[in-house]
Design a protein around this motif. Structure first.
Motif, PDB file in Angstrom:
ATOM      1  N   GLY A 184    -113.507 -18.278 -15.049  1.00 39.30           N
ATOM      2  CA  GLY A 184    -112.905 -17.207 -14.232  1.00 39.30           C
ATOM      3  C   GLY A 184    -113.968 -16.204 -13.808  1.00 39.30           C
ATOM      4  O   GLY A 184    -114.077 -15.853 -12.633  1.00 39.30           O
ATOM      5  N   LEU A 185    -114.773 -15.765 -14.767  1.00 41.26           N
ATOM      6  CA  LEU A 185    -115.812 -14.777 -14.455  1.00 41.26           C
ATOM      7  C   LEU A 185    -116.830 -15.348 -13.484  1.00 41.26           C
ATOM      8  O   LEU A 185    -117.358 -14.648 -12.619  1.00 41.26           O
ATOM      9  CB  LEU A 185    -116.499 -14.317 -15.743  1.00 41.26           C
ATOM     10  CG  LEU A 185    -115.696 -13.279 -16.542  1.00 41.26           C
ATOM     11  CD1 LEU A 185    -116.388 -13.020 -17.873  1.00 41.26           C
ATOM     12  CD2 LEU A 185    -115.564 -11.988 -15.761  1.00 41.26           C
ATOM     13  N   GLY A 186    -117.074 -16.680 -13.654  1.00 41.02           N
ATOM     14  CA  GLY A 186    -118.003 -17.333 -12.727  1.00 41.02           C
ATOM     15  C   GLY A 186    -117.557 -17.170 -11.293  1.00 41.02           C
ATOM     16  O   GLY A 186    -118.343 -16.825 -10.408  1.00 41.02           O
ATOM     17  N   THR A 187    -116.250 -17.395 -11.083  1.00 37.39           N
ATOM     18  CA  THR A 187    -115.700 -17.234  -9.727  1.00 37.39           C
ATOM     19  C   THR A 187    -115.901 -15.799  -9.256  1.00 37.39           C
ATOM     20  O   THR A 187    -116.308 -15.543  -8.129  1.00 37.39           O
ATOM     21  CB  THR A 187    -114.198 -17.575  -9.736  1.00 37.39           C
ATOM     22  OG1 THR A 187    -114.032 -18.847 -10.328  1.00 37.39           O
ATOM     23  CG2 THR A 187    -113.637 -17.560  -8.326  1.00 37.39           C
ATOM     24  N   THR A 188    -115.626 -14.870 -10.169  1.00 37.21           N
ATOM     25  CA  THR A 188    -115.771 -13.455  -9.816  1.00 37.21           C
ATOM     26  C   THR A 188    -117.200 -13.143  -9.418  1.00 37.21           C
ATOM     27  O   THR A 188    -117.444 -12.549  -8.366  1.00 37.21           O
ATOM     28  CB  THR A 188    -115.372 -12.573 -11.016  1.00 37.21           C
ATOM     29  OG1 THR A 188    -114.083 -12.940 -11.441  1.00 37.21           O
ATOM     30  CG2 THR A 188    -115.391 -11.096 -10.644  1.00 37.21           C
ATOM     31  N   PHE A 189    -118.158 -13.548 -10.237  1.00 35.58           N
ATOM     32  CA  PHE A 189    -119.562 -13.221  -9.941  1.00 35.58           C
ATOM     33  C   PHE A 189    -120.049 -13.919  -8.691  1.00 35.58           C
ATOM     34  O   PHE A 189    -120.848 -13.379  -7.936  1.00 35.58           O
ATOM     35  CB  PHE A 189    -120.446 -13.548 -11.150  1.00 35.58           C
ATOM     36  CG  PHE A 189    -120.261 -12.548 -12.264  1.00 35.58           C
ATOM     37  CD1 PHE A 189    -120.630 -11.206 -12.040  1.00 35.58           C
ATOM     38  CD2 PHE A 189    -119.732 -12.908 -13.503  1.00 35.58           C
ATOM     39  CE1 PHE A 189    -120.453 -10.288 -13.051  1.00 35.58           C
ATOM     40  CE2 PHE A 189    -119.561 -11.974 -14.498  1.00 35.58           C
ATOM     41  CZ  PHE A 189    -119.911 -10.661 -14.292  1.00 35.58           C
TER      42      PHE A 189
ATOM     43  N   GLU B  21    -120.986 -13.024  -2.091  1.00 35.20           N
ATOM     44  CA  GLU B  21    -120.582 -13.597  -0.794  1.00 35.20           C
ATOM     45  C   GLU B  21    -120.397 -12.505   0.260  1.00 35.20           C
ATOM     46  O   GLU B  21    -120.109 -11.353  -0.085  1.00 35.20           O
ATOM     47  CB  GLU B  21    -119.250 -14.344  -0.958  1.00 35.20           C
ATOM     48  CG  GLU B  21    -119.454 -15.763  -1.445  1.00 35.20           C
ATOM     49  CD  GLU B  21    -118.141 -16.487  -1.645  1.00 35.20           C
ATOM     50  OE1 GLU B  21    -117.080 -15.899  -1.319  1.00 35.20           O
ATOM     51  OE2 GLU B  21    -118.177 -17.614  -2.143  1.00 35.20           O
ATOM     52  N   PRO B  22    -120.543 -12.845   1.576  1.00 32.86           N
ATOM     53  CA  PRO B  22    -120.287 -11.835   2.629  1.00 32.86           C
ATOM     54  C   PRO B  22    -118.818 -11.391   2.634  1.00 32.86           C
ATOM     55  O   PRO B  22    -117.925 -12.176   2.369  1.00 32.86           O
ATOM     56  CB  PRO B  22    -120.645 -12.557   3.934  1.00 32.86           C
ATOM     57  CG  PRO B  22    -120.673 -13.996   3.618  1.00 32.86           C
ATOM     58  CD  PRO B  22    -120.938 -14.145   2.147  1.00 32.86           C
ATOM     59  N   ARG B  23    -118.585 -10.095   3.025  1.00 29.44           N
ATOM     60  CA  ARG B  23    -117.227  -9.537   2.928  1.00 29.44           C
ATOM     61  C   ARG B  23    -116.405  -9.802   4.193  1.00 29.44           C
ATOM     62  O   ARG B  23    -116.938  -9.779   5.296  1.00 29.44           O
ATOM     63  CB  ARG B  23    -117.284  -8.024   2.748  1.00 29.44           C
ATOM     64  CG  ARG B  23    -117.796  -7.622   1.413  1.00 29.44           C
ATOM     65  CD  ARG B  23    -117.675  -6.127   1.304  1.00 29.44           C
ATOM     66  NE  ARG B  23    -118.367  -5.658   0.143  1.00 29.44           N
ATOM     67  CZ  ARG B  23    -118.443  -4.384  -0.171  1.00 29.44           C
ATOM     68  NH1 ARG B  23    -117.852  -3.491   0.627  1.00 29.44           N
ATOM     69  NH2 ARG B  23    -119.069  -4.000  -1.236  1.00 29.44           N
ATOM     70  N   ASP B  24    -115.081  -9.980   4.025  1.00 35.05           N
ATOM     71  CA  ASP B  24    -114.167 -10.088   5.169  1.00 35.05           C
ATOM     72  C   ASP B  24    -113.540  -8.749   5.506  1.00 35.05           C
ATOM     73  O   ASP B  24    -112.965  -8.582   6.581  1.00 35.05           O
ATOM     74  CB  ASP B  24    -113.047 -11.099   4.879  1.00 35.05           C
ATOM     75  CG  ASP B  24    -113.581 -12.522   5.049  1.00 35.05           C
ATOM     76  OD1 ASP B  24    -114.580 -12.654   5.795  1.00 35.05           O
ATOM     77  OD2 ASP B  24    -112.999 -13.443   4.487  1.00 35.05           O
ATOM     78  N   THR B  25    -113.537  -7.793   4.634  1.00 38.16           N
ATOM     79  CA  THR B  25    -112.886  -6.507   4.878  1.00 38.16           C
ATOM     80  C   THR B  25    -113.917  -5.456   5.265  1.00 38.16           C
ATOM     81  O   THR B  25    -115.111  -5.642   5.081  1.00 38.16           O
ATOM     82  CB  THR B  25    -112.146  -6.019   3.628  1.00 38.16           C
ATOM     83  OG1 THR B  25    -113.095  -5.966   2.579  1.00 38.16           O
ATOM     84  CG2 THR B  25    -110.997  -6.903   3.303  1.00 38.16           C
ATOM     85  N   TYR B  26    -113.413  -4.373   5.845  1.00 38.59           N
ATOM     86  CA  TYR B  26    -114.269  -3.261   6.243  1.00 38.59           C
ATOM     87  C   TYR B  26    -113.925  -2.050   5.408  1.00 38.59           C
ATOM     88  O   TYR B  26    -112.741  -1.820   5.138  1.00 38.59           O
ATOM     89  CB  TYR B  26    -114.030  -2.903   7.723  1.00 38.59           C
ATOM     90  CG  TYR B  26    -114.754  -3.821   8.674  1.00 38.59           C
ATOM     91  CD1 TYR B  26    -115.957  -3.429   9.246  1.00 38.59           C
ATOM     92  CD2 TYR B  26    -114.230  -5.074   8.996  1.00 38.59           C
ATOM     93  CE1 TYR B  26    -116.613  -4.257  10.130  1.00 38.59           C
ATOM     94  CE2 TYR B  26    -114.875  -5.901   9.871  1.00 38.59           C
ATOM     95  CZ  TYR B  26    -116.079  -5.494  10.446  1.00 38.59           C
ATOM     96  OH  TYR B  26    -116.737  -6.309  11.303  1.00 38.59           O
TER      97      TYR B  26
END
Lengths: 145, 770
Positions: free
Chosen positions: A11-16, A21-26
């Protein structure tokens, strides 16, 4: 026990992984998205090079509006004080931005290219009255900061 | 009948019919600009091209008469190509400014271009510039660039109205519609060219840039400003009437209006209008005043009895409202003192009442005192139309002034004021003196009626021998009623029909609702009031001081009545004497049926809400019934229409009793005052019409003016029987010498104060306020 640690690590791996990764939100409002110039936001009434209004109050936008959001009242301008490029002008022009569905048909119907939809879309107010854009407001198109 | 085929459908029409009308009969639409049935064929616009088999080229449907076995195609590639070409030419110099044009959305040039026109013009050169928004007169604008030169307006003014004030000027593409010498058109029918214009060339000034066809409410209405009751369309926008148009009704009317009716709609928003209410001299909410009046009503009814309450109805009330008042008066108040406000004493029995169809069929028309141009303008147009189609129609006048007009020649027998009935009776006596009815009619008549014997004889012959006699009567002399009854009796089966030209415009409707329209009943109420027998006088739309022929009696009556109540559009004369004044909801604001001078019931639908606190009569009487603690329900299902007579007021048996005409006494004097209605001076104000309301409404002949030292216009004081009025008069070359004309119902010069007859006239110096 081991299974539990494995699951947490996964789970933490996914989080890290997502952290980098590049963001989709502003982070609105500090950062704002760029819109296409064709985006249909709030209306404006345009003027010509001499500063005369293009709108002649023909009411075609009012007629075509599927949401009945527009109200136009035309009047005759005195010959020595022209408002628009001809003697007819709109003395009253209101757009109810709550009713408006931003379909852009008013823009399409306008024979003088006076009413245009700007990309401005930051429409919020504390009461409904303030959401009715009158002529003064439409003649000074809002600009995003 | 001729049989022909149009687009595969067979139709038979009378000989002489044009292809366009034959197609219309089949429901096939042939586009036209210049053709109008009332004006006849011209063939100027070339829009109505159709293909007729065996004809080498396309033919114009509006000028080609049908012939036996003709085969017509109104729509095929050849016709479409022809129309496309015509439209391309019409649009060459058209400015294409539809967004600023008032006609946009209801324009035939737009419609036909969409239907038949080319998608784009091939003409690249600059368009010819002409006058835009130039004036025709105070009410009509011309935009010469938009004109398609159909000539409807020019022909209408020249041929139909007979006042050729519009013309075509220039040649070829420079041709424009303009007024003669650039002078404003003065005709009171000039407004009709707005309706006639198929494009946006002739526009209404009050409606200029006001609205568009899609944001208005257009309702079928009736003009109630004169007894003609023209059919109209009232355009409402944002709660105001902004335009009135004529409404053509097939086989009944062409939809012509006079300028009074077309532009006088703004009385509804006039600042003088009562929109709140007045109670004992101060402004008060209408609900409070209504309640107070209810308390007074119940006080009078309990202390003195309901019969001490009198009601007079008049003005622009509808038939339904009059009926509700009648029910309230009879069922709740139990009073029988009901009357209609009248300004002339005459009464016409229903049986003699004619219709406009009688004008169109008449071979002789007699105008008794009535000048249709002033009193009932659209009837003047009808009469002129009749005279044009049947030039042998004889038009006679029996009046105290010459009724001849350039547009309508009238052979007038000029009588002394008050002698119309006597002259008519004398004419009848000459040709049918032996008839029993005539003998009874002329029993009191002395032979010394001053008139040319030859003319009298000719008039008598016309009255007796014409096949279809139609009369217009202004009601100034009540004795004429018996002359008309005698005339109808003598003529027997030959139609003798009369059109009354007096107001209030809906008096026949009030009669239908149950009120008595005879002036005797009104006089009795006023006399009773003067004698202190009436405790409450309620005037609904009536302004007796302005209207009733004897102003002194009204004054005396007002002095004695403790509770004077008025309801109306405008405050009555001497408004401060009224205890309460309530606002009225007018035509175009409530649904109502109005009866015109023909006795025809016509419905007016509301297009706007009543302004301010104005309410229909119904809400007042419901409140009053409540104050009187009576359970009163209005009969909702009452319908003024009759099962048998259709849209006419029910027929009544012909009266047979003939009273003798009383012999009037000729007073000595040089100048006689004559009076009559003038539509622009009917007491209902209009800001739009202001330029047309004469500053000098009185009329004086040049001879009398010269004698009194008046050049073009001036102020005179008229004295008769100790009473005097001041009148602003203008010199009118058409006026008969020895007569002075003062319109009825003017507040500033109340002619009902002195009555008509010999007057002493003194010229006054005009005081011009700086």
């Amino acid at each position: 026990m081991l299974d539990g640690i494995k699951a947490i690590a996964k789970g933490l791996g996914t989080t890290f992984k997502a952290l980098t990764e590049p963001r989709d939100t502003y982070p609105y409002p500090e950062k704002r998205r760029e819109y296409s110039p064709r985006y249909r936001g709030k209306h404006m009434l345009a003027k010509d090079a001499d500063g005369h209004e293009l709108c002649v109050g023909c009411g075609l936008c009012e007629a075509v509006c599927p949401a009945h959001a527009i109200r136009v009242v035309a009047a005759e301008a005195p010959s020595d004080k022209p408002v628009s490029w001809t003697n007819r002008y709109s003395i009253d022009y209101e757009v109810d931005l709550i009713r408006c569905i931003f379909c852009g048909m008013c823009e399409e119907a306008c024979p003088t290219n006076a009413v245009r939809l700007t990309p401005f879309n930051e429409l919020a107010a504390y009461d409904r009255e303030a959401m009715i854009a009158d002529k003064e407001e439409l003649l000074r198109p809002a600009i995003r900061k | 009948m001729i049989r022909l085929t149009i687009d595969g459908q067979e139709v038979s029409v009378p000989e002489g019919t044009m292809i366009a009308d034959a197609a219309a009969k089949l429901g096939i639409d042939v586009p036209v600009y210049c053709y109008h049935e009332a004006l006849g064929p011209l063939g100027a616009c070339r829009m109505c091209l159709v293909q007729v088999e065996k004809m080498p080229k396309l033919a114009t449907a509006c000028t080609t008469a049908v012939s036996e076995g003709m085969v017509v195609h109104t729509s095929n590639p050849q016709v479409d190509k022809g129309r496309k070409g015509v439209l391309e030419f019409l649009l060459i110099n058209h400015p294409l400014d539809c967004p600023v044009c008032d006609k946009g959305g209801e324009c035939f040039l737009q419609d036909y271009t969409f239907q038949y026109g080319p998608p784009a013009g091939r003409f690249q050169e600059p368009k010819i510039q002409k006058v835009k928004d130039g004036p025709i007169n105070e009410f009509v604008l011309v935009d010469q660039e938009r004109c398609v030169l159909c000539q409807r307006c020019v022909r209408y003014m020249g041929e139909y109205v007979g006042e050729p004030q519009l013309l075509l000027e220039g040649r070829g593409v420079e041709t424009v519609v303009t007024t003669v010498d650039g002078q404003p058109a003065t005709s009171q029918f000039a407004g009709n060219v707005i309706d006639l214009c198929p494009v946006g060339a002739l526009l209404s000034v009050p409606y200029h840039h006001k609205a568009r066809p899609w944001n208005i409410e257009r309702q079928e209405s009736i003009c109630t400003l004169c007894p003609v009751g023209c059919t109209t369309l009232a355009t409402g926008r944002d709660g105001h009437v902004v335009r009135v148009e004529g409404r053509p009704v097939p086989d009944y009317s062409w939809g012509w209006l006079c300028d009074r009716g077309r532009f006088g709609f703004d009385f509804a928003v006039n600042p003088a209008r009562v929109t709140a209410s007045w109670l004992d001299g101060h402004e008060e909410a209408a609900a409070r005043t209504t309640r107070q009046v209810g308390q007074w009503l119940s006080q009078v009814a309990q202390e003195q009895g309901g019969d001490h309450i009198a009601m007079v109805v008049g003005g622009l009330h509808s038939t339904e409202e009059a009926y509700q008042l009648k029910r309230f008066a009879e069922d709740v108040l139990k009073t029988r003192r009901l009357a209609v406000s009248r300004d002339v004493p005459g009464y016409l029995p229903r049986a003699l009442n004619g219709t406009f169809a009688d004008l169109d069929a008449a071979d002789a028309v007699v105008l008794i005192g009535s000048d249709p141009y002033d009193a009932v303008p659209v009837v003047h147009l009808r009469l002129r139309d009749r005279k044009r189609h049947a030039p042998s129609t004889q038009i006679w006048g029996v009046a105290p002034r010459n009724l001849h007009r350039e547009t309508l020649p009238v052979n007038t027998l000029v009588t002394h004021a008050g002698f119309e009935a006597a002259v008519m009776a004398a004419a009848l006596k000459r040709v049918a003196g032996t008839h029993e009815a005539v003998a009874r009619l002329t029993a009191d008549l002395v032979d010394s009626v001053e008139a040319d014997p030859a003319q009298l004889e000719a008039l008598g012959q016309e009255l007796i021998s014409s096949q279809h006699l139609t009369l217009l009567w202004d009601g100034q002399e009540s004795d004429v009623e018996s002359v008309l009854v005698a005339l109808a009796t003598v003529r027997g089966d030959k139609p003798t029909r009369v059109l009354p030209t007096w107001g209030p415009s809906n008096w026949r409707g009030f009669e239908r609702a149950g009120f008595s329209a005879r002036i005797e009943d009104l006089t009795r109420i006023l006399e009773d009031a003067r004698d202190g027998k009436i405790a409450m006088l309620m005037l609904f739309g009536a302004d007796l001081l302005r209207e009733y022929p004897d102003q002194e009696l009204v004054r005396q009556a007002y002095d004695k009545v403790p509770f004077l109540i008025a309801e109306g559009l405008f405050p009555p004369m001497d408004a401060e004497r009224f205890r309460a004044i309530l606002p009225q909801a007018g035509p175009s604001e409530v649904y109502g049926t109005y009866v015109n001078m023909e006795g025809r019931l016509q419905v007016a639908s509301p297009s706007v809400q009543p302004p301010g606190q104005a309410r229909p009569v119904k809400s007042y009487i419901t409140a009053w019934a409540h104050a009187l603690k009576t359970s009163f329900t209005l009969p909702e299902d009452w319908d003024p229409y009759d099962d048998e007579s259709g849209d006419l007021v029910p027929a009544e048996p012909m009266p047979t009793a003939v009273r003798a005409v009383s012999m009037p006494v000729q007073e000595a004097g040089e100048l006689e005052l004559v009076t009559g209605p003038l539509v622009v001076e009917d007491g209902i104000p209009s800001d739009i019409l202001k330029p047309r309301i004469p500053e000098y409404p009185g009329r004086l002949s040049p001879e009398d003016a010269a004698r009194m030292g008046i050049e073009n216009h001036g102020l005179v004081r008229l004295t008769r029987q100790g009473q005097s009025i001041e009148v602003a008069v203008a010199v009118d070359a058409a006026m008969t010498p020895g007569r002075i004309f003062v319109p009825l119902g003017m507040v500033q010069s109340p002619v009902n104060k002195i009555g008509s007859g010999v007057v002493e006239a003194v010229r006054l110096e005009e005081v011009h306020s700086a």
